[in-house]
Design a protein around this motif. Sequence first.
Motif, PDB file in Angstrom:
ATOM      1  N   TYR A 112       0.817  -1.227   0.000  1.00 29.19           N
ATOM      2  CA  TYR A 112       0.000   0.000   0.000  1.00 29.19           C
ATOM      3  C   TYR A 112       0.846   1.270   0.000  1.00 29.19           C
ATOM      4  O   TYR A 112       0.512   2.246  -0.658  1.00 29.19           O
ATOM      5  CB  TYR A 112      -0.963   0.008   1.200  1.00 29.19           C
ATOM      6  CG  TYR A 112      -1.860   1.226   1.264  1.00 29.19           C
ATOM      7  CD1 TYR A 112      -2.919   1.373   0.371  1.00 29.19           C
ATOM      8  CD2 TYR A 112      -1.646   2.228   2.207  1.00 29.19           C
ATOM      9  CE1 TYR A 112      -3.729   2.495   0.422  1.00 29.19           C
ATOM     10  CE2 TYR A 112      -2.453   3.347   2.260  1.00 29.19           C
ATOM     11  CZ  TYR A 112      -3.494   3.479   1.366  1.00 29.19           C
ATOM     12  OH  TYR A 112      -4.305   4.597   1.421  1.00 29.19           O
ATOM     13  N   LEU A 113       1.977   1.257   0.703  1.00 23.70           N
ATOM     14  CA  LEU A 113       2.777   2.475   0.828  1.00 23.70           C
ATOM     15  C   LEU A 113       3.558   2.806  -0.436  1.00 23.70           C
ATOM     16  O   LEU A 113       3.837   3.971  -0.713  1.00 23.70           O
ATOM     17  CB  LEU A 113       3.771   2.333   1.990  1.00 23.70           C
ATOM     18  CG  LEU A 113       3.181   2.169   3.392  1.00 23.70           C
ATOM     19  CD1 LEU A 113       4.299   1.991   4.403  1.00 23.70           C
ATOM     20  CD2 LEU A 113       2.307   3.360   3.752  1.00 23.70           C
ATOM     21  N   GLY A 114       3.980   1.787  -1.178  1.00 23.59           N
ATOM     22  CA  GLY A 114       4.806   2.018  -2.348  1.00 23.59           C
ATOM     23  C   GLY A 114       6.149   2.625  -2.022  1.00 23.59           C
ATOM     24  O   GLY A 114       6.559   3.614  -2.646  1.00 23.59           O
ATOM     25  N   PRO A 115       6.911   2.068  -1.066  1.00 20.58           N
ATOM     26  CA  PRO A 115       8.187   2.671  -0.673  1.00 20.58           C
ATOM     27  C   PRO A 115       9.244   2.535  -1.764  1.00 20.58           C
ATOM     28  O   PRO A 115       9.127   1.720  -2.684  1.00 20.58           O
ATOM     29  CB  PRO A 115       8.585   1.869   0.566  1.00 20.58           C
ATOM     30  CG  PRO A 115       7.928   0.541   0.376  1.00 20.58           C
ATOM     31  CD  PRO A 115       6.641   0.825  -0.321  1.00 20.58           C
ATOM     32  N   SER A 116      10.313   3.329  -1.632  1.00 23.36           N
ATOM     33  CA  SER A 116      11.459   3.248  -2.536  1.00 23.36           C
ATOM     34  C   SER A 116      12.237   1.967  -2.257  1.00 23.36           C
ATOM     35  O   SER A 116      12.001   1.276  -1.269  1.00 23.36           O
ATOM     36  CB  SER A 116      12.372   4.453  -2.335  1.00 23.36           C
ATOM     37  OG  SER A 116      12.962   4.400  -1.031  1.00 23.36           O
ATOM     38  N   GLN A 117      13.203   1.667  -3.133  1.00 31.17           N
ATOM     39  CA  GLN A 117      14.050   0.499  -2.900  1.00 31.17           C
ATOM     40  C   GLN A 117      14.808   0.635  -1.580  1.00 31.17           C
ATOM     41  O   GLN A 117      14.966  -0.345  -0.841  1.00 31.17           O
ATOM     42  CB  GLN A 117      15.028   0.331  -4.071  1.00 31.17           C
ATOM     43  CG  GLN A 117      14.362   0.033  -5.399  1.00 31.17           C
ATOM     44  CD  GLN A 117      13.577  -1.274  -5.405  1.00 31.17           C
ATOM     45  OE1 GLN A 117      14.124  -2.341  -5.123  1.00 31.17           O
ATOM     46  NE2 GLN A 117      12.280  -1.197  -5.707  1.00 31.17           N
ATOM     47  N   ALA A 118      15.244   1.846  -1.259  1.00 30.91           N
ATOM     48  CA  ALA A 118      15.939   2.064   0.017  1.00 30.91           C
ATOM     49  C   ALA A 118      15.002   1.811   1.193  1.00 30.91           C
ATOM     50  O   ALA A 118      15.408   1.226   2.209  1.00 30.91           O
ATOM     51  CB  ALA A 118      16.494   3.487   0.082  1.00 30.91           C
ATOM     52  N   GLY A 119      13.748   2.224   1.056  1.00 30.33           N
ATOM     53  CA  GLY A 119      12.773   1.988   2.121  1.00 30.33           C
ATOM     54  C   GLY A 119      12.469   0.514   2.297  1.00 30.33           C
ATOM     55  O   GLY A 119      12.313   0.027   3.417  1.00 30.33           O
ATOM     56  N   GLU A 151      18.920  -6.038  -7.855  1.00 26.89           N
ATOM     57  CA  GLU A 151      20.002  -5.452  -7.072  1.00 26.89           C
ATOM     58  C   GLU A 151      19.627  -5.329  -5.594  1.00 26.89           C
ATOM     59  O   GLU A 151      20.444  -5.612  -4.705  1.00 26.89           O
ATOM     60  CB  GLU A 151      20.374  -4.080  -7.634  1.00 26.89           C
ATOM     61  CG  GLU A 151      21.043  -4.120  -8.995  1.00 26.89           C
ATOM     62  CD  GLU A 151      20.081  -4.438 -10.137  1.00 26.89           C
ATOM     63  OE1 GLU A 151      20.569  -4.828 -11.220  1.00 26.89           O
ATOM     64  OE2 GLU A 151      18.851  -4.302  -9.950  1.00 26.89           O
ATOM     65  N   THR A 152      18.383  -4.910  -5.316  1.00 24.24           N
ATOM     66  CA  THR A 152      17.933  -4.809  -3.923  1.00 24.24           C
ATOM     67  C   THR A 152      17.926  -6.175  -3.258  1.00 24.24           C
ATOM     68  O   THR A 152      18.398  -6.339  -2.121  1.00 24.24           O
ATOM     69  CB  THR A 152      16.528  -4.179  -3.861  1.00 24.24           C
ATOM     70  OG1 THR A 152      16.593  -2.831  -4.325  1.00 24.24           O
ATOM     71  CG2 THR A 152      15.980  -4.191  -2.443  1.00 24.24           C
ATOM     72  N   MET A 153      17.410  -7.173  -3.965  1.00 25.32           N
ATOM     73  CA  MET A 153      17.335  -8.509  -3.385  1.00 25.32           C
ATOM     74  C   MET A 153      18.725  -9.078  -3.128  1.00 25.32           C
ATOM     75  O   MET A 153      18.989  -9.669  -2.083  1.00 25.32           O
ATOM     76  CB  MET A 153      16.531  -9.428  -4.307  1.00 25.32           C
ATOM     77  CG  MET A 153      15.050  -9.070  -4.372  1.00 25.32           C
ATOM     78  SD  MET A 153      14.061 -10.279  -5.279  1.00 25.32           S
ATOM     79  CE  MET A 153      14.443  -9.849  -6.980  1.00 25.32           C
ATOM     80  N   GLU A 154      19.639  -8.875  -4.060  1.00 24.59           N
ATOM     81  CA  GLU A 154      20.979  -9.421  -3.886  1.00 24.59           C
ATOM     82  C   GLU A 154      21.752  -8.668  -2.802  1.00 24.59           C
ATOM     83  O   GLU A 154      22.599  -9.255  -2.122  1.00 24.59           O
ATOM     84  CB  GLU A 154      21.725  -9.405  -5.211  1.00 24.59           C
ATOM     85  CG  GLU A 154      21.179 -10.436  -6.193  1.00 24.59           C
ATOM     86  CD  GLU A 154      21.951 -10.526  -7.485  1.00 24.59           C
ATOM     87  OE1 GLU A 154      21.781 -11.540  -8.195  1.00 24.59           O
ATOM     88  OE2 GLU A 154      22.721  -9.586  -7.796  1.00 24.59           O
ATOM     89  N   ALA A 155      21.460  -7.382  -2.636  1.00 33.65           N
ATOM     90  CA  ALA A 155      22.092  -6.634  -1.541  1.00 33.65           C
ATOM     91  C   ALA A 155      21.626  -7.183  -0.196  1.00 33.65           C
ATOM     92  O   ALA A 155      22.431  -7.340   0.739  1.00 33.65           O
ATOM     93  CB  ALA A 155      21.755  -5.149  -1.666  1.00 33.65           C
TER      94      ALA A 155
END
Length: 299
Positions: A112-119, A151-155
């Motif tokens: 629901y929030l739609g956060p950024s990759q950093a979030g 990239e987010t998942m692998e980080a």
Amino acid sequence: MDMPAKPVFEGIWLPMVTPMRGGHVDLDAAQALARYYRNAGMAGLVLFGSTGEGNLVGTPEKIDMIEAIASDAHALPLVLGVGGVDTRGVAAAVRRLDRYAPAGYLVPPPYYLGPSQAGIAWHYRQIAWATERPIILYNIPKRAGVAMTVETMEALAAMPNFGAVKECNPSVLAALNARGRLDALCGEDLALLDHFLAGGRGAIPAAAHLYPERFVEIMQLARDGQAHAARELFEPLVPLIRLLFSEPNPAPIKRALAMQGLIADELRMPMTPASRELGSRLQRAMKRMPDPVSRLQTA
């Protein structure tokens, strides 16, 4: 408790429905289902995901169902679905459930929030700090409303808690399998065979509620390089899989299981039972399924 550096989830983990009767979780049916799928060769059960109506089941009900299933001395390992918008609330739920020593947690990003990759990454790191148990990422934008990049998942996979992701996009599944940095658990049932033929190690297929032994055999044949034999077993399942997802999950699966006398055909509102028309189509499709003949036993 020290955890393995990289948790491994291999085989077929069934995202089990939550049986209900008269408005309550049917613990007897849950125990019977768990035994049935253990005997069918499932690697483990995933409880309280979207197929398990997890957001509609209260924490006390979840604990009762966990305890009922785990009371079997030969119970399958359990992965628990834990999701929510508020990171602190999800972390608190994980800490509360840790006492039951699950095999891991299936955790979606905050929907629901739609956060950024950093979030998203921050959310997962907070959950990881709340438990030593393994965490399976959940990358299904249709449900979560946001997609994680490879990239987010692998980080996140650089942290010891994270070793796998439930992924439905065939191209992302292929990319993850090729890169080998994070185990991809196939959540797209129609892509299951290709996933295992490409070297995939595990899957979380809701359709495996029906003919579970056949799904296990398909996986084993694919792993052994017997692509033709695996495809022969898989192709008859394709029309049935399409029907099981033609109305909101898990209504079609619960209707099919009710037809087999395994559970009551009951969901918790606002989820509604499958239509009468779909029920008739499911019944016809199940009657057309070939008799199970084990190729592994006759080889």
